[in-house]
Design a protein around this motif. Structure first.
Motif, PDB file in Angstrom:
ATOM      1  N   ALA A 120       0.829  -1.216   0.000  1.00  0.00           N
ATOM      2  CA  ALA A 120       0.000   0.000   0.000  1.00  0.00           C
ATOM      3  C   ALA A 120       0.857   1.257   0.000  1.00  0.00           C
ATOM      4  O   ALA A 120       0.416   2.322  -0.429  1.00  0.00           O
ATOM      5  CB  ALA A 120      -0.917   0.006   1.228  1.00  0.00           C
ATOM      6  N   GLU A 121       2.116   1.133   0.456  1.00  0.00           N
ATOM      7  CA  GLU A 121       2.972   2.312   0.507  1.00  0.00           C
ATOM      8  C   GLU A 121       3.327   2.827  -0.880  1.00  0.00           C
ATOM      9  O   GLU A 121       3.638   3.996  -1.062  1.00  0.00           O
ATOM     10  CB  GLU A 121       4.253   1.982   1.275  1.00  0.00           C
ATOM     11  N   THR A 122       3.320   1.929  -1.859  1.00  0.00           N
ATOM     12  CA  THR A 122       3.720   2.325  -3.208  1.00  0.00           C
ATOM     13  C   THR A 122       2.531   2.399  -4.165  1.00  0.00           C
ATOM     14  O   THR A 122       2.709   2.731  -5.325  1.00  0.00           O
ATOM     15  CB  THR A 122       4.753   1.325  -3.763  1.00  0.00           C
ATOM     16  N   GLU A 123       1.345   2.073  -3.687  1.00  0.00           N
ATOM     17  CA  GLU A 123       0.162   2.102  -4.537  1.00  0.00           C
ATOM     18  C   GLU A 123      -0.439   3.511  -4.540  1.00  0.00           C
ATOM     19  O   GLU A 123      -0.343   4.242  -3.563  1.00  0.00           O
ATOM     20  CB  GLU A 123      -0.891   1.110  -4.029  1.00  0.00           C
ATOM     21  N   ASP A 124      -1.063   3.863  -5.661  1.00  0.00           N
ATOM     22  CA  ASP A 124      -1.746   5.158  -5.690  1.00  0.00           C
ATOM     23  C   ASP A 124      -3.117   5.023  -5.043  1.00  0.00           C
ATOM     24  O   ASP A 124      -3.583   3.925  -4.739  1.00  0.00           O
ATOM     25  CB  ASP A 124      -1.849   5.701  -7.113  1.00  0.00           C
ATOM     26  N   LEU A 125      -3.771   6.144  -4.840  1.00  0.00           N
ATOM     27  CA  LEU A 125      -5.029   6.167  -4.097  1.00  0.00           C
ATOM     28  C   LEU A 125      -6.115   5.351  -4.788  1.00  0.00           C
ATOM     29  O   LEU A 125      -6.848   4.595  -4.142  1.00  0.00           O
ATOM     30  CB  LEU A 125      -5.483   7.620  -3.903  1.00  0.00           C
ATOM     31  N   ASP A 126      -6.248   5.482  -6.102  1.00  0.00           N
ATOM     32  CA  ASP A 126      -7.280   4.748  -6.834  1.00  0.00           C
ATOM     33  C   ASP A 126      -7.089   3.244  -6.699  1.00  0.00           C
ATOM     34  O   ASP A 126      -8.048   2.481  -6.593  1.00  0.00           O
ATOM     35  CB  ASP A 126      -7.267   5.145  -8.309  1.00  0.00           C
ATOM     36  N   LYS A 127      -5.835   2.805  -6.700  1.00  0.00           N
ATOM     37  CA  LYS A 127      -5.544   1.385  -6.546  1.00  0.00           C
ATOM     38  C   LYS A 127      -5.958   0.897  -5.161  1.00  0.00           C
ATOM     39  O   LYS A 127      -6.539  -0.187  -5.012  1.00  0.00           O
ATOM     40  CB  LYS A 127      -4.043   1.147  -6.766  1.00  0.00           C
ATOM     41  N   LEU A 128      -5.685   1.700  -4.143  1.00  0.00           N
ATOM     42  CA  LEU A 128      -6.058   1.326  -2.782  1.00  0.00           C
ATOM     43  C   LEU A 128      -7.569   1.234  -2.624  1.00  0.00           C
ATOM     44  O   LEU A 128      -8.082   0.327  -1.962  1.00  0.00           O
ATOM     45  CB  LEU A 128      -5.492   2.343  -1.789  1.00  0.00           C
ATOM     46  N   ILE A 129      -8.289   2.175  -3.229  1.00  0.00           N
ATOM     47  CA  ILE A 129      -9.752   2.138  -3.158  1.00  0.00           C
ATOM     48  C   ILE A 129     -10.287   0.895  -3.847  1.00  0.00           C
ATOM     49  O   ILE A 129     -11.227   0.243  -3.368  1.00  0.00           O
ATOM     50  CB  ILE A 129     -10.343   3.417  -3.782  1.00  0.00           C
ATOM     51  N   SER A 130      -9.674   0.536  -4.980  1.00  0.00           N
ATOM     52  CA  SER A 130     -10.083  -0.669  -5.697  1.00  0.00           C
ATOM     53  C   SER A 130      -9.854  -1.913  -4.847  1.00  0.00           C
ATOM     54  O   SER A 130     -10.695  -2.827  -4.807  1.00  0.00           O
ATOM     55  CB  SER A 130      -9.300  -0.776  -7.010  1.00  0.00           C
ATOM     56  N   ILE A 131      -8.718  -1.965  -4.148  1.00  0.00           N
ATOM     57  CA  ILE A 131      -8.434  -3.102  -3.263  1.00  0.00           C
ATOM     58  C   ILE A 131      -9.461  -3.163  -2.132  1.00  0.00           C
ATOM     59  O   ILE A 131      -9.969  -4.238  -1.794  1.00  0.00           O
ATOM     60  CB  ILE A 131      -7.008  -2.986  -2.691  1.00  0.00           C
ATOM     61  N   ALA A 132      -9.780  -2.017  -1.560  1.00  0.00           N
ATOM     62  CA  ALA A 132     -10.733  -1.973  -0.454  1.00  0.00           C
ATOM     63  C   ALA A 132     -12.096  -2.514  -0.866  1.00  0.00           C
ATOM     64  O   ALA A 132     -12.751  -3.236  -0.103  1.00  0.00           O
ATOM     65  CB  ALA A 132     -10.864  -0.545   0.064  1.00  0.00           C
ATOM     66  N   LYS A 133     -12.540  -2.179  -2.063  1.00  0.00           N
ATOM     67  CA  LYS A 133     -13.859  -2.621  -2.524  1.00  0.00           C
ATOM     68  C   LYS A 133     -13.902  -4.131  -2.749  1.00  0.00           C
ATOM     69  O   LYS A 133     -14.988  -4.721  -2.762  1.00  0.00           O
ATOM     70  CB  LYS A 133     -14.235  -1.882  -3.811  1.00  0.00           C
ATOM     71  N   LYS A 134     -12.738  -4.752  -2.910  1.00  0.00           N
ATOM     72  CA  LYS A 134     -12.703  -6.192  -3.147  1.00  0.00           C
ATOM     73  C   LYS A 134     -12.560  -7.002  -1.859  1.00  0.00           C
ATOM     74  O   LYS A 134     -12.996  -8.152  -1.812  1.00  0.00           O
ATOM     75  CB  LYS A 134     -11.545  -6.534  -4.083  1.00  0.00           C
ATOM     76  N   GLN A 135     -11.957  -6.427  -0.817  1.00  0.00           N
ATOM     77  CA  GLN A 135     -11.653  -7.250   0.346  1.00  0.00           C
ATOM     78  C   GLN A 135     -11.945  -6.607   1.688  1.00  0.00           C
ATOM     79  O   GLN A 135     -11.737  -7.237   2.728  1.00  0.00           O
ATOM     80  CB  GLN A 135     -10.176  -7.663   0.310  1.00  0.00           C
ATOM     81  N   ARG A 136     -12.434  -5.372   1.710  1.00  0.00           N
ATOM     82  CA  ARG A 136     -12.752  -4.760   2.999  1.00  0.00           C
ATOM     83  C   ARG A 136     -13.946  -5.482   3.616  1.00  0.00           C
ATOM     84  O   ARG A 136     -15.015  -5.591   3.010  1.00  0.00           O
ATOM     85  CB  ARG A 136     -13.050  -3.282   2.793  1.00  0.00           C
ATOM     86  N   PRO A 137     -13.832  -5.988   4.860  1.00  0.00           N
ATOM     87  CA  PRO A 137     -14.881  -6.856   5.420  1.00  0.00           C
ATOM     88  C   PRO A 137     -16.227  -6.183   5.614  1.00  0.00           C
ATOM     89  O   PRO A 137     -17.266  -6.826   5.433  1.00  0.00           O
ATOM     90  CB  PRO A 137     -14.279  -7.319   6.759  1.00  0.00           C
ATOM     91  N   ASP A 138     -16.257  -4.892   5.992  1.00  0.00           N
ATOM     92  CA  ASP A 138     -17.565  -4.268   6.189  1.00  0.00           C
ATOM     93  C   ASP A 138     -18.305  -4.096   4.867  1.00  0.00           C
ATOM     94  O   ASP A 138     -19.542  -4.192   4.823  1.00  0.00           O
ATOM     95  CB  ASP A 138     -17.437  -2.935   6.915  1.00  0.00           C
ATOM     96  N   LEU A 139     -17.551  -3.875   3.780  1.00  0.00           N
ATOM     97  CA  LEU A 139     -18.182  -3.806   2.458  1.00  0.00           C
ATOM     98  C   LEU A 139     -18.711  -5.171   2.038  1.00  0.00           C
ATOM     99  O   LEU A 139     -19.826  -5.294   1.516  1.00  0.00           O
ATOM    100  CB  LEU A 139     -17.176  -3.300   1.432  1.00  0.00           C
ATOM    101  N   LEU A 140     -17.905  -6.202   2.250  1.00  0.00           N
ATOM    102  CA  LEU A 140     -18.330  -7.556   1.895  1.00  0.00           C
ATOM    103  C   LEU A 140     -19.510  -7.989   2.750  1.00  0.00           C
ATOM    104  O   LEU A 140     -20.419  -8.674   2.276  1.00  0.00           O
ATOM    105  CB  LEU A 140     -17.155  -8.519   2.062  1.00  0.00           C
ATOM    106  N   LYS A 141     -19.507  -7.575   4.018  1.00  0.00           N
ATOM    107  CA  LYS A 141     -20.639  -7.897   4.890  1.00  0.00           C
ATOM    108  C   LYS A 141     -21.904  -7.198   4.418  1.00  0.00           C
ATOM    109  O   LYS A 141     -22.986  -7.813   4.392  1.00  0.00           O
ATOM    110  CB  LYS A 141     -20.306  -7.485   6.323  1.00  0.00           C
ATOM    111  N   ALA A 142     -21.785  -5.931   4.035  1.00  0.00           N
ATOM    112  CA  ALA A 142     -22.952  -5.193   3.543  1.00  0.00           C
ATOM    113  C   ALA A 142     -23.499  -5.831   2.271  1.00  0.00           C
ATOM    114  O   ALA A 142     -24.713  -5.921   2.078  1.00  0.00           O
ATOM    115  CB  ALA A 142     -22.578  -3.732   3.294  1.00  0.00           C
TER     116      ALA A 142
END
Length: 440
Positions: free
Chosen positions: A234-256
């Motif tokens: 995440a230290e070398t990823e840009d913001l859009d890439k991090l948001i894309s990762i979050a939408k795929k594996q963030r647990p509260d999103l997956l739970k929703a």
């Protein structure tokens, strides 16, 4: 489901190796690294244990819905005695079976609903663990920061004591006025007070970490000041890439998302309850009768029947209609909730990313500040000893050095926490717990 399962296995390996960690009364005496502290916490934390039990409950509920695809079988028996002169007994035993063959997809919808509920419980468990790990990270580095402040205060006290001794010697030699001695005494007393405050803060911070680990706050814990990296790639990823990762594996999103699926299947199930269902049924019955006493003269026969039944609600007081409308409203609500969670997740990633970038900048600035303050104090000390500066100049330099040390300590450990926040925001905090040799 691979996320929470992998997370549990990753942090449980060392915890399993610790004998009876859940029932330990005292914290181990040896220094503990951050992964060791996390494993200890996961082994003992009641909140994560409760979340795991909720997950198990959802799993068993899901497993129970497999019965929808199996026949139901029941047995019954009856014994009756008629009060006649012969004292006759009648015995009846029956075995019945029923199997649902078609219901327009209602049982499939019910099973899918229980499966989605189980997935939601899994992601809730994952979220609970990640939040708990993040709380440990914050408390761990807060304790390291507090300990560094104590060491800085001790170092400042040593310098103040040296200044006091030099001022005393100069006053006795008649080189400086008594005012220099008073100023040195004031500075020494101030740094003694600062040291006590730093020690008190360290004790409170230590107690906070021990409480998270479910140990009494009065115990002692030794932790390692080790270079660790949080956030990983995440230290070398840009913001859009991090948001894309979050939408795929963030647990509260997956739970929703899973909860939206639950609402969707529940809505379908409520609608399908208004349609007919088709079943096949069979019953076998054994009738026995005694005449003139028990087992003296028995006669009986076996009978059975087999057929197809159709069931369909005609009028149930409009409850099915309102239940279907309620389920549809729940589904629409779940969709809006999922959208809201997604928006919040995007903002969380953005905020964590910006905070991490700022923390990196602040750390760089505090390094420069600390270097400058260190050199300034050294020069001021030398000039005072040579009689080219006043005690006030040296006192000012000492205070600036203490402030610079505290700011640098806070910035260093704050950077570690901010890196962990980025990993938490994208829903993969375990990826940030890989040790690096040059993590600092």
């Amino acid at each position: 489901m691979r996320y929470f399962t992998g997370l549990f296995v990753f942090f449980s390996m060392s915890a399993v190796a610790q004998e009876n960690c859940a029932t330990m009364r005292y914290i181990p005496d040896q220094e503990m690294s951050l992964p060791e502290v996390i494993n200890m916490g996961l082994c003992r934390n009641p909140q994560t244990a409760a979340a795991y039990m909720a997950l198990q409950s959802a799993r068993f509920t899901k497993n129970s819905t497999h019965s929808y695809y199996l026949p139901s079988v029941s047995a019954s028996g009856n014994a009756e005695r008629s009060h006649t002169i012969h004292d006759d007994w009648d015995y009846t035993a029956s075995l019945s079976a029923s199997y649902l063959i078609f219901d327009f997809g209602k049982r499939e919808s019910d099973f899918a609903q229980s499966l989605a509920t189980y997935r939601a419980a899994g992601f809730d468990y994952d979220e609970t663990i990640q939040n708990f790990i993040y709380s440990i990270i914050g408390a761990y580095y807060a304790l390291l920061n507090a300990d560094a402040d104590v060491k800085a205060a001790e170092s400042a006290l040593t310098v103040a004591q040296t200044a006091k001794n030099i001022a005393d010697k100069k006053y006795k030699s008649g080189i400086v006025a008594k005012a220099d001695v008073y100023k040195a005494d004031t500075t020494l007393a101030s740094f003694q007070l600062s040291l006590e405050q730093s020690k008190n803060n360290r004790e409170i911070t230590k107690g906070t970490l021990l409480n998270i680990l479910s140990f009494p706050a009065s115990q002692d814990i030794k932790i390692k000041d080790m270079p660790s990296s949080f956030g990983g790639d995440a230290e070398t990823e840009d913001l859009d890439k991090l948001i894309s990762i979050a939408k795929k594996q963030r647990p509260d999103l997956l739970k929703a998302n899973a909860q939206t699926s639950v609402a969707w299947h529940r809505r379908n199930s409520m609608f399908l309850k208004n349609l007919p269902s088709f079943s096949i049924n069979g019953t076998a019955t054994l009738n026995e009768k005694t005449v003139g006493g028990l087992f003296k003269d028995m006669s009986g026969h076996i009978s059975g029947k087999f057929g197809v039944s159709v069931s369909m609600p005609i009028f149930v007081g409009f409850s099915n209609i309102y239940n279907a409308r309620s389920a549809n409203a729940d589904y629409e609500s779940a969709k809006y909730t999922e959208q809201s969670v997604s928006n919040n997740a995007t903002m969380d990633v953005f905020t964590a990313y910006q905070n991490y970038k700022t923390a990196k900048t602040v750390l760089g600035q505090t390094k420069i500040l600390l270097k400058s303050a260190t050199e300034s104090e050294r020069v001021s000390a030398g000039m005072y000893k040579a009689g080219c500066a006043t005690m006030l100049d040296w006192q000012t330099a000492q205070s600036e050095l203490v402030d610079a040390q505290k700011q640098h300590n806070a910035a260093k450990y704050d950077l570690f926490i901010k890196r962990a926040a980025v990993a938490l925001a994208i829903g993969d905090i375990k990826s940030g717990l890989k040790e690096t040799k040059n993590g600092k």
